[in-house]
Design an enzyme around this catalytic site. Structure first.
Site, mmCIF file in Angstrom:
data_model
loop_
_atom_site.group_PDB
_atom_site.id
_atom_site.type_symbol
_atom_site.label_atom_id
_atom_site.label_comp_id
_atom_site.label_asym_id
_atom_site.label_seq_id
_atom_site.Cartn_x
_atom_site.Cartn_y
_atom_site.Cartn_z
ATOM 1 N N ASP A 1 -1.380 7.081 -14.067
ATOM 2 C CA ASP A 1 -0.038 5.902 -13.196
ATOM 3 C C ASP A 1 -0.191 4.821 -13.743
ATOM 4 O O ASP A 1 -1.106 4.217 -13.911
ATOM 5 C CB ASP A 1 -0.247 6.173 -11.774
ATOM 6 C CG ASP A 1 0.653 5.961 -10.594
ATOM 7 O OD1 ASP A 1 1.289 4.906 -11.025
ATOM 8 O OD2 ASP A 1 1.219 6.665 -10.074
ATOM 9 N N ILE A 2 0.621 3.859 -14.286
ATOM 10 C CA ILE A 2 1.649 3.415 -14.503
ATOM 11 C C ILE A 2 1.176 2.145 -13.746
ATOM 12 O O ILE A 2 0.399 0.830 -13.812
ATOM 13 C CB ILE A 2 2.517 2.754 -14.881
ATOM 14 C CG1 ILE A 2 3.884 3.108 -13.696
ATOM 15 C CG2 ILE A 2 2.854 3.203 -16.507
ATOM 16 C CD1 ILE A 2 5.287 2.406 -14.477
ATOM 17 N N GLY B 1 6.788 8.531 0.963
ATOM 18 C CA GLY B 1 6.615 7.342 0.187
ATOM 19 C C GLY B 1 7.277 7.934 -1.143
ATOM 20 O O GLY B 1 7.010 8.152 -1.826
ATOM 21 N N GLN B 2 8.639 9.218 -1.510
ATOM 22 C CA GLN B 2 8.100 10.128 -2.418
ATOM 23 C C GLN B 2 9.556 8.778 -3.115
ATOM 24 O O GLN B 2 10.204 8.749 -2.407
ATOM 25 C CB GLN B 2 9.001 11.283 -2.826
ATOM 26 C CG GLN B 2 9.126 11.965 -4.367
ATOM 27 C CD GLN B 2 10.052 13.480 -3.557
ATOM 28 O OE1 GLN B 2 10.123 13.634 -2.247
ATOM 29 N NE2 GLN B 2 9.886 13.793 -4.550
ATOM 30 N N HIS C 1 5.827 15.882 -7.755
ATOM 31 C CA HIS C 1 4.867 15.557 -8.463
ATOM 32 C C HIS C 1 2.884 15.034 -7.585
ATOM 33 O O HIS C 1 3.687 14.881 -6.496
ATOM 34 C CB HIS C 1 4.755 14.561 -8.739
ATOM 35 C CG HIS C 1 5.279 13.282 -8.219
ATOM 36 N ND1 HIS C 1 6.392 12.954 -7.723
ATOM 37 C CD2 HIS C 1 3.780 11.807 -8.113
ATOM 38 C CE1 HIS C 1 6.418 11.543 -7.698
ATOM 39 N NE2 HIS C 1 5.185 11.138 -7.012
#
Length: 113
Positions: free
Chosen positions: A29-30, A92-93, A99
């Protein structure tokens, strides 16, 4: 398609991939919220858990199998980890491609927020 995860799956956007097979891609995750924060994404575009159909349920089992493998590879299997799927805006998507977040390397709190 303007889906960022589809672009990562297809190699259009580069990512720090930690696992790939014919069904899924897993990458760091970035914006990590834990020392280990990996996203596991099916290669097939499915918007959310609400869009799964009969043929898609096998991919969910495969995702959990990959999460188990990655937890060992990334050294978080012994102390524990969290697997999260956010569904819909209120859930929260933020990317409309199903994913799963694999989170570990620290104690997780409850409720998550």
């Amino acid at each position: 398609m303007d889906c960022i995860f589809c672009k990562i799956v297809n190699g259009i956007i580069k990512s720090d991939i930690v696992y790939e097979d014919d069904k899924v891609v897993a990458f760091k995750d970035i914006n990590p919220v834990a020392p280990v924060h990996v996203l596991i994404v099916p290669k097939k575009h499915i918007e959310s858990a609400m869009d799964l159909n009969g043929e898609d349920f096998n991919i969910i089992g495969h995702i959990f199998s990959v999460a188990k493998k990655l937890s060992k590879d990334l050294g978080i299997d012994k102390d524990g980890f969290r697997i999260v799927n956010n569904c819909g805006r209120a859930g929260g998507q933020t990317v409309m491609h199903i994913h799963f977040h694999l989170l570990g390397g620290r104690d997780m709190q409850w409720p998550p927020g």
